[in-house]
Enzyme design. Sequence first.
Site, PDB file in Angstrom:
ATOM      1  CE  LYS A 244      28.832  14.249 -31.092  1.00  0.00           C
ATOM      2  NZ  LYS A 244      27.946  13.006 -30.556  1.00  0.00           N
ATOM      3  CG  ASN A 245      28.002   8.867 -31.370  1.00  0.00           C
ATOM      4  OD1 ASN A 245      27.845  10.064 -30.773  1.00  0.00           O
ATOM      5  ND2 ASN A 245      27.250   8.348 -32.318  1.00  0.00           N
TER       6      ASN A 245
ATOM      7  NE  ARG B 158      19.443  13.730 -25.478  1.00  0.00           N
ATOM      8  CZ  ARG B 158      18.138  14.321 -24.986  1.00  0.00           C
ATOM      9  NH1 ARG B 158      17.678  15.271 -25.270  1.00  0.00           N
ATOM     10  NH2 ARG B 158      17.406  13.365 -24.385  1.00  0.00           N
TER      11      ARG B 158
ATOM     12  CB  CYS C 200      21.169  17.099 -32.400  1.00  0.00           C
ATOM     13  SG  CYS C 200      22.947  17.664 -32.849  1.00  0.00           S
TER      14      CYS C 200
ATOM     15  CG  ASP D 189      24.490   9.533 -36.549  1.00  0.00           C
ATOM     16  OD1 ASP D 189      23.723  10.379 -36.389  1.00  0.00           O
ATOM     17  OD2 ASP D 189      24.636   8.940 -35.264  1.00  0.00           O
TER      18      ASP D 189
ATOM     19  CB  VAL E  40      17.184   5.207 -35.802  1.00  0.00           C
ATOM     20  CG1 VAL E  40      17.996   5.237 -34.415  1.00  0.00           C
ATOM     21  CG2 VAL E  40      17.847   3.842 -36.253  1.00  0.00           C
TER      22      VAL E  40
END
Length: 439
Positions: free
Chosen positions: A23-24, A97, A121, A311, A333
């Site tokens: 996804k990232n 975003r 989020c 994550d 982070v």
Amino acid sequence: MSEFLTVEGGTPLTGEITVRGAKNFVSKAMVASLLGETASELSNVPVIRDVDVVADLLRLHGVTVDHERASGVLHLDPSDVESAHVADIDAYAGSSRIPILFCGPLLHRLGEAFIPDLGGCRIGDRPIDYHLDILRRFGAVVDKTAGGIHIKAPAGLTGTKIELPYPSVGATEQTLLSAVRARGVTELRNAAIEPEITDLIAVLQKMGAIISVDTDRTIRIEGVDRLEGYRHTSLADRIEAGSWASAALVTGGDVFVRGATQPEMMTFLNTFRKVGGAFDIRDDGIRFWHPGGDLQSIVLETDVHPGFMTDWQQPLVVALTQAKGLSIVHETVYENRFGFTEALRGMGATIQVYRECLGGLDCRFGRRNFLHSAVVSGRTPLRAADIVVPDLRGGFSHLIAALAAEGTSRVHGISIINRGYEDFQGKLEALSARAALTN
């Protein structure tokens, strides 16, 4: 809120699931297609909400997008890029975003860009100041208004020198997407070097960019006048793979994650083994399982790559509630990533959060009044509960807790999980979980 997932806990997850592209990375590669003069093709693309959002935003700007969902192939043709209406951008981008990363490519193609109010989020401040400062350094003019931010670069962008105060992934992506067609050379110091960044650099190089990466986190980009489209296969989603691995561990299960790869997960695999999990790396994926016996408490600190990914932290914390002894987790982070533990405490977990930097060196959140360290005391049985999903990763962690808990839980707001986990309900079914969608 009327739709929720009913989860009957206590059943080990067993079976096989497949993870596709990260996804990232995928969303950023989609944005990169704007920079090309010809069509691009991206493979191994998951069917998730974030991909749909970026696809809609690209279409608003005149890009032809065709997503072959079954095969995971995405075709992107930016031949007719044009300005989009502000209201349309705002409507499509409310939960994402990603529009901030459209700025560099749109400034190159159109000379202007617009950013609406950004969602995402709620796990920390995640300011866009880095992004706006970077765009200004390239020569863009930033105008903040009540409805959003208008950015213009009528004379084009010019290469510059940038040093980030923190190796931010988003700021590094912004610099790359802005620098590749800027005049001259751009030098970025203290850059993020996550695998997803490396894959984005590979895409840009395929398009014709000239980018070098030094061992001291310095990236140099020589601007070029023209970029072409690309053909690329996305790296696997290491976050999703780690999430299912933690689910296998906390439920006492055995899950083969097809598509998971070792190089991007080495740090996670070391920690998984220290906690007491077992894994077997194969050419086509990784098998994760609970080998029996007690799980072991650990001291863990999240960090930028090659450190332990933030994550991965939330799903693993659920597993640590079932480990023997005290575990310490220091989040460096994001400053507000332990909000999800409140629901776990309601399910019977013993977790305390602290403002101090525990378990390691002081981090940038020390003495700043953020609850960014956690002490997890185990083993504590988990009880079923009604849960409201707070954010993407925290939400999946709550789902894992429900799968391990005694009794039947109701998980509300599951649409948030669809942002980053492809067909997670189908995967639960494939793993013999007792979960059903209820209205």
